[in-house]
Design a protein around this motif. Structure first.
Motif, PDB file in Angstrom:
ATOM      1  N   LEU A  53     -32.316  42.124  22.887  1.00 11.69           N
ATOM      2  CA  LEU A  53     -33.372  42.440  23.835  1.00 11.69           C
ATOM      3  C   LEU A  53     -34.320  41.261  23.906  1.00 11.69           C
ATOM      4  O   LEU A  53     -35.068  40.984  22.966  1.00 11.69           O
ATOM      5  CB  LEU A  53     -34.100  43.708  23.400  1.00 11.69           C
ATOM      6  CG  LEU A  53     -33.194  44.949  23.445  1.00 11.69           C
ATOM      7  CD1 LEU A  53     -33.462  45.858  22.273  1.00 11.69           C
ATOM      8  CD2 LEU A  53     -33.366  45.696  24.752  1.00 11.69           C
ATOM      9  N   VAL A  82     -35.841  42.084  29.153  1.00 11.70           N
ATOM     10  CA  VAL A  82     -36.879  43.049  29.499  1.00 11.70           C
ATOM     11  C   VAL A  82     -37.864  42.301  30.400  1.00 11.70           C
ATOM     12  O   VAL A  82     -38.659  41.480  29.936  1.00 11.70           O
ATOM     13  CB  VAL A  82     -37.567  43.603  28.242  1.00 11.70           C
ATOM     14  CG1 VAL A  82     -38.645  44.613  28.634  1.00 11.70           C
ATOM     15  CG2 VAL A  82     -36.535  44.243  27.314  1.00 11.70           C
ATOM     16  N   ILE A 109     -33.912  44.710  32.621  1.00  6.30           N
ATOM     17  CA  ILE A 109     -34.585  45.994  32.472  1.00  6.30           C
ATOM     18  C   ILE A 109     -35.967  45.868  33.092  1.00  6.30           C
ATOM     19  O   ILE A 109     -36.811  45.099  32.618  1.00  6.30           O
ATOM     20  CB  ILE A 109     -34.710  46.395  30.981  1.00  6.30           C
ATOM     21  CG1 ILE A 109     -33.332  46.478  30.328  1.00  6.30           C
ATOM     22  CG2 ILE A 109     -35.444  47.730  30.837  1.00  6.30           C
ATOM     23  CD1 ILE A 109     -33.371  46.650  28.831  1.00  6.30           C
ATOM     24  N   GLU A 112     -38.044  52.217  33.108  1.00  4.23           N
ATOM     25  CA  GLU A 112     -37.628  52.989  31.937  1.00  4.23           C
ATOM     26  C   GLU A 112     -36.185  53.488  32.039  1.00  4.23           C
ATOM     27  O   GLU A 112     -35.445  53.479  31.055  1.00  4.23           O
ATOM     28  CB  GLU A 112     -38.581  54.165  31.733  1.00  4.23           C
ATOM     29  CG  GLU A 112     -38.300  54.937  30.451  1.00  4.23           C
ATOM     30  CD  GLU A 112     -39.310  56.039  30.195  1.00  4.23           C
ATOM     31  OE1 GLU A 112     -39.106  56.795  29.225  1.00  4.23           O
ATOM     32  OE2 GLU A 112     -40.285  56.153  30.969  1.00  4.23           O
ATOM     33  N   ILE A 115     -33.352  51.311  30.587  1.00  2.00           N
ATOM     34  CA  ILE A 115     -33.254  51.006  29.151  1.00  2.00           C
ATOM     35  C   ILE A 115     -31.924  51.548  28.632  1.00  2.00           C
ATOM     36  O   ILE A 115     -31.588  52.718  28.852  1.00  2.00           O
ATOM     37  CB  ILE A 115     -34.424  51.629  28.376  1.00  2.00           C
ATOM     38  CG1 ILE A 115     -35.758  51.062  28.880  1.00  2.00           C
ATOM     39  CG2 ILE A 115     -34.279  51.359  26.872  1.00  2.00           C
ATOM     40  CD1 ILE A 115     -36.982  51.727  28.285  1.00  2.00           C
ATOM     41  N   VAL A 144     -39.758  49.923  25.957  1.00  2.69           N
ATOM     42  CA  VAL A 144     -38.582  49.446  25.216  1.00  2.69           C
ATOM     43  C   VAL A 144     -38.862  49.454  23.717  1.00  2.69           C
ATOM     44  O   VAL A 144     -38.043  49.919  22.915  1.00  2.69           O
ATOM     45  CB  VAL A 144     -38.180  48.031  25.691  1.00  2.69           C
ATOM     46  CG1 VAL A 144     -37.155  47.416  24.743  1.00  2.69           C
ATOM     47  CG2 VAL A 144     -37.616  48.094  27.103  1.00  2.69           C
TER      48      VAL A 144
END
Length: 503
Positions: A53, A82, A109, A112, A115, A144
Motif C-alpha cells: 500500500l 492510495v 484507491i 472506500e 479498498i 485505509v
C-alpha cells in the motif's frame, strides 16, 4: 549513531544526491534494495500473498520499487496506490509506470469501496507516508489505515509507519509489527507512546553520504555496541582488587535486604575490585550467606537505616534500594547527602525521598546519576502529557540540578545537561523484580572503576539490557529473573569486546 529530525533527513538525502553524484531515483533504488534484502531474509515463503500500500510521495515510490523487486524474485505481490492526492512525486510516478509495464497487479484507491479485502493477503507492506508528514491523516488514507489496523494481518512499514510524526505526538497511524527504517534513527520510533504503531525496529543502511551525516548537528544519539566498545576501559595485566575500585552499596530494610544482595553482586560482577554493603543489622547474615564476597557494614538499627556512618574509603556509591521512607531513614539520607562528594547513583527509595524533599537535590554532587522508572520520574518532575513533554521536563530537571537521569523502560533514555541517548539493548524480560537493583550495582561499579558518570550511565544501561538479548534463546522472558542479569554480565562483556559469547 545520530538521531536526526525530519528536516535534517531531507537535507541529508539532498546532500547525498549532490555529494555522491547520483539521482534521487538511484537513492530510491538503494532504499528499496535495502528493504528487499531485509524482507526476503525474514519472509522466505514465496506463496505468501503480499499487498503493498503506497502513497503518492517518495515513500510510496519506495514501496512500488519494493513491489517490483519482490515480483521479480517470484513473490505473489499486488501493489496499490492510495491516492490521497493527485500530486505524485516524479519518482513515485515513474515507479507507477514501471509497475504497470512489468505486469504487476496494480490498482488505485480513491474511495472506500475500492479498498481491497485484506483478509485475502498474508502480509501488508505500508509505504503510505514518509518522514515529511506534517498534518493529521484524513480521508481515504485514514480509511485505509483503519482497515489495515483492524485486519489482524502482519504489517511491515517502510521507514516509518504511515501517519507517524517523526518529531511530535502521534495519535493515529499504521500499527506495524515491524518497521524497517532507513539508516538514520528517528526519535519517534523509540518512544513508549508509539510502540503500538512501531513494533520491532530495524535500521538498514541505504548508502547515505557519511559526509552529509557528519555535517548534521544533534544532541540526540542511539547507543550502539561499537559506541560501548569504545568506552570500555582496558583491564591491565597487573590489575588487582585495589586498583579496580571500591563500590559501596547503601540500602535495605527488614524484608528488603535482597535488593542490596543483588546490587552488591552485580557491582562485583561488573568488575570493581571491592564491594561493601551498608545495611541494617537484619541484613548482615543475609548478605554474608548469599554473597560472601561482599563486606558488610551494619547500621545501629536492626530493621532499617537510621545512620549512614562508615570508616572505609569507597570510590563510588549506590544508594536507595530497599531503604524505605521512614523518618529516621530520611534524616540519615539527608545527613549523608550533606557530607558526600563521591560519584553516586541513586535509585528507588532514594529517589522517593528526594521527591518528598526537592530542596535536597541541591546537595547532590554534579553528574549524580538518578535511575527512575516512569512513576518515580513523575514524582520528581511532575506529570507529562506525552513523551516529548516528558523528555523536555526531564532535560530541564537534569540541567537545573546538573544531573544525569536514566528513564528506565524499553529503550531507556539517558538524559544529561547536554545530550539525550536512546539505549537499544534489552527485552521485556527485564520487567522483573530486582532488575533496577542490579542496574544500580552495575553503574556504581563502573563509577568506582573510574568511568566518567556519563560513560558509566551509557555502558551500564547497555550491559544491563544486553544480558536479556543474549538469553532470548535459553531463558523465556517470562522466566527471566534479576539474578539472570548478573549471571550474564560476563557474556555481555565478551559480546561487546569480541562480538561473541564465550563458551
Amino acid at each position: 549513531m545520530k538521531i536526526l529530525s525530519a528536516g535534517q533527513i531531507r537535507e541529508i538525502d539532498a546532500k547525498t544526491i549532490h555529494y555522491e553524484g547520483i539521482s534521487s531515483l538511484e537513492l530510491m533504488k538503494h532504499a528499496a534494495g535495502a528493504f528487499y534484502d531485509w524482507f526476503t531474509k525474514k519472509y522466505t515463503d514465496k506463496n505468501d500473498a503480499i499487498l503493498i500500500l503506497s502513497g503518492v510521495g517518495n515513500n510510496g515510490g519506495d514501496g512500488l520499487m519494493v513491489a517490483r523487486l519482490l515480483h521479480k524474485a517470484g513473490y505473489r505481490v499486488q501493489a496499490c496506490v492510495v491516492e490521497y492526492s493527485e500530486n505524485y512525486t516524479e519518482d513515485c510516478a515513474h515507479n507507477v509506470r514501471r509497475v504497470k509495464a512489468e505486469n504487476i497487479p496494480f490498482k488505485r484507491i480513491t474511495k472506500e469501496k475500492e479498498i481491497p479485502n485484506f483478509s485475502e493477503y498474508d502480509i501488508l507492506i505500508d509505504a503510505l507516508f514518509g518522514t515529511g508528514l506534517s498534518r493529521e491523516i484524513t480521508g481515504i488514507a485514514a480509511e485505509v489505515i483503519k482497515k489495515m489496523n483492524e485486519s489482524g494481518k502482519t504489517i511491515v512499514s517502510i521507514d516509518v509507519p504511515g501517519g507517524l510524526f517523526p518529531d511530535k505526538k502521534t495519535t493515529f497511524a499504521v500499527e506495524a509489527d515491524e518497521t524497517v527504517t532507513f539508516q538514520i534513527p528517528k526519535l519517534a520510533l523509540y518512544l513508549p507512546d508509539n510502540y503500538r504503531f512501531v513494533g520491532n525496529v530495524t535500521i538498514v543502511n541505504i548508502g547515505l553520504s557519511e559526509k552529509a551525516i557528519a555535517e548534521a548537528s544533534t544532541n540526540r544519539y542511539l547507543i550502539e555496541k561499537k559506541d560501548i566498545r569504545e568506552l570500555l576501559k582496558p583491564l591491565s595485566k597487573f590489575a588487582h582488587k585495589g586498583t579496580q575500585g571500591h563500590a559501596l552499596i547503601i540500602g535495605g530494610s527488614l524484608g528488603k535486604t535482597g535488593t542490596v544482595c543483588l546490587a552488591s553482586k552485580a557491582a562485583l560482577k561488573t568488575g570493581c575490585g571491592l564491594v561493601s554493603a551498608y545495611l541494617p543489622k537484619c541484613g548482615t547474615p543475609v548478605i554474608q550467606t548469599h554473597f560472601p564476597e561482599a563486606m558488610a557494614i551494619e547500621d545501629d538499627n536492626s530493621a532499617f537505616i537510621t545512620h549512614i556512618d562508615y570508616d572505609i574509603s569507597p570510590n563510588a556509591i549506590g544508594i536507595g534500594i530497599g531503604m524505605g521512607k521512614r523518618e529516621e531513614t530520611q534524616h540519615a539520607f539527608y545527613r549523608f547527602l550533606q557530607k558526600n562528594a563521591l560519584p553516586m547513583v541513586i535509585d528507588a527509595d532514594g529517589l522517593n525521598i528526594l521527591s518528598l524533599h526537592p530542596e535536597w537535590l541541591d546537595l547532590l554532587p554534579p553528574k549524580t546519576i538518578l535511575t527512575p522508572h516512569p512513576k518515580e520520574l513523575s514524582r520528581l518532575i511532575g506529570e507529562w502529557s506525552d513523551d516529548y513533554e516528558k523528555i523536555e521536563k526531564a532535560t530541564a530537571f537534569a540541567q537545573k540540578y546538573r544531573l544525569i537521569v536514566i528513564i528506565k523502560g524499553a529503550y531507556s533514555l539517558i538524559i544529561d545537561s547536554d545530550n539525550l541517548y536512546v539505549n537499544d539493548s534489552g527485552t521485556p524480560a527485564l520487567a522483573t523484580a530486582g532488575s533496577g537493583d542490579v542496574l544500580t550495582g552495575i553503574i556504581a561499579s563502573l563509577l568506582a572503576q573510574g568511568y566518567e558518570p556519563g560513560h558509566a550511565a551509557r555502558v551500564g544501561v547497555y550491559l544491563h539490557g544486553l544480558t536479556a538479548n543474549l538469553t532470548q534463546q535459553t531463558i523465556h522472558p517470562r522466566s527471566f529473573v534479576a539474578s539472570d542479569i548478573i549471571d550474564n554480565i560476563g557474556n555481555a562483556y565478551f559480546t561487546i569486546e569480541n562480538g561473541m559469547i564465550k563458551k
